[in-house]
Design an enzyme around this catalytic site. Structure first.
Site, PDB file in Angstrom:
ATOM      1  N   ILE A 139       0.822  -1.206   0.000  1.00 56.15           N
ATOM      2  CA  ILE A 139       0.000   0.000   0.000  1.00 56.15           C
ATOM      3  C   ILE A 139       0.858   1.260   0.000  1.00 56.15           C
ATOM      4  CG2 ILE A 139      -1.697   1.335   1.304  1.00 56.15           C
ATOM      5  CD1 ILE A 139      -2.878  -1.087  -0.058  1.00 56.15           C
ATOM      6  N   LYS A 198     -14.755  -0.776   6.060  1.00 55.51           N
ATOM      7  CA  LYS A 198     -13.596  -1.564   5.628  1.00 55.51           C
ATOM      8  C   LYS A 198     -13.366  -2.741   6.566  1.00 55.51           C
ATOM      9  CE  LYS A 198      -9.726  -2.586   3.435  1.00 55.51           C
ATOM     10  NZ  LYS A 198      -8.532  -1.723   3.469  1.00 55.51           N
ATOM     11  N   SER A 228      -4.296  -9.163   3.255  1.00 59.49           N
ATOM     12  CA  SER A 228      -2.947  -8.797   3.685  1.00 59.49           C
ATOM     13  C   SER A 228      -2.508  -9.559   4.925  1.00 59.49           C
ATOM     14  CB  SER A 228      -2.877  -7.289   3.946  1.00 59.49           C
ATOM     15  OG  SER A 228      -3.761  -6.907   4.991  1.00 59.49           O
ATOM     16  N   GLU A 277      -1.208  -8.353  11.892  1.00 55.75           N
ATOM     17  CA  GLU A 277      -1.989  -7.232  12.409  1.00 55.75           C
ATOM     18  C   GLU A 277      -3.229  -7.745  13.159  1.00 55.75           C
ATOM     19  OE1 GLU A 277      -2.429  -2.815  10.454  1.00 55.75           O
ATOM     20  OE2 GLU A 277      -2.787  -4.554   9.211  1.00 55.75           O
TER      21      GLU A 277
END
Length: 326
Positions: free
Chosen positions: A11, A205, A273, A285
């Site tokens: 990104i 999102k 991701s 994450e």
């Protein structure tokens, strides 16, 4: 406009590429093979609308760059406290920092209003390195839709036909500083808007991240592969519905239809991701995308049986791989 981009992975590299093409004076802060590749060859992006390479300044030390008009960080949430401690050479009195990240952001309750205004999320900002050290007033929220993969350091493939960045102030104002960053992105061919409802954009999102991330971790395959299984497809829909319920409890009504979103994901060859990180052996994450949203569900009294199971299993998978210690 002088803009520094912290993080030059999929990104961050794509955003830096677009900013250069739009005429901004861009620098990137990167490390290791990524830094070496950008110094040697710049950043190459292969997208539906463009396939090109651009050059820019690159360093692993922010002190090399000086004060910027704006900073954009696309680093993963677990890296942000370290950035908060390193970012100061880039900051003038008015320099904003746009956090274009997945998951619940560390600043979520800044200017939130109500009983939880100013609440700290210790998992995401231990010891206040960002809130106090960098200064929470600098923070602009950011959400990105750009299914990117690093083919090799400095080379990025963009899967989706269009990419989009949504920016917004925590207090809901439409600020000149957010508009300036959005304009720089648009000039480079990346759609960008400034919203008065950045937390709603975060939940919109996040529904996709929570619906697909844990399942991708467990399946170890691209979305179209594991979503072909009816039971997994149904679980993804339920997980997104539960995420919508959490958002609703916090005052944000997500309009996207989970069934339609699941159908679209079932056609995608992209790997989320968080699965890319697992496969690459990178820290995952987990807190921002999975654990903290469930903590907000408990705080609001929302039941999330599907997410409880899929996230618990995903957390154990991340721990087993040595990529999450929470």
């Amino acid at each position: 406009m002088r803009i520094a981009v912290f993080g030059a992975g999929a990104i961050g590299g794509h955003i830096a590429f677009r900013l250069v093409r739009g005429g901004a004076e861009v620098s990137v802060i990167a490390r290791g093979a990524y830094l070496d590749a950008i110094r040697a060859r710049g950043i190459t992006v292969h997208a539906r609308d463009v396939s090109d390479s651009v050059r820019m300044a690159a360093t692993d030390d922010p002190r090399d760059l000086g004060v910027q008009d704006a900073v954009i960080t696309t680093a993963k949430a677990h890296s942000l406290p370290g950035i908060g401690r390193a970012i100061h050479p880039l900051l003038g009195p008015e320099t904003p920092v746009a956090f274009v990240v997945n998951g619940i952001p560390w600043w979520y309750f800044h200017r939130h209003g109500g009983a939880h205004d100013g609440r700290r999320l210790e998992r995401l900002d231990p010891e206040g390195a960002l809130w106090d050290g960098m200064g929470v007033a600098r923070a602009i929220g950011g959400v990105v839709y750009s299914a990117c993969t690093v083919v090799e350091p400095g080379v990025i493939h963009v899967e989706n036909p269009t990419s989009r960045v949504i920016l917004g102030e925590p207090d809901g104002t439409i600020s000149a500083r957010a508009e300036a960053i959005a304009a720089a992105l648009r000039a480079g061919g990346m759609a960008s808007e400034v919203t008065p409802a950045i937390r709603l954009a975060v939940w919109e999102k996040l529904a996709g991240n929570m619906g697909n991330g844990p399942l991708a971790i467990l399946a170890g395959r691209a979305m179209r592969d594991y979503m072909a299984q009816p039971a997994i497809h149904a679980a993804a829909v339920r997980a997104m519905e539960e995420c919508h319920a959490i958002a609703r409890a916090w005052g944000h009504e997500v309009k996207a239809d989970p069934a339609k979103r699941a159908a679209a994901n079932a056609a995608s060859a992209h790997k989320p991701s968080i699965l890319q990180d697992l496969e690459a052996g990178k820290p995952m994450e987990v807190d921002a995308q999975l654990v903290v949203p469930l903590e907000l569900a408990r705080l609001a009294g929302v039941e999330t049986p599907t997410l409880d199971l899929t996230i618990a299993l995903a957390v154990e998978r991340a721990r087993a791989a040595g990529l999450y210690a929470g």
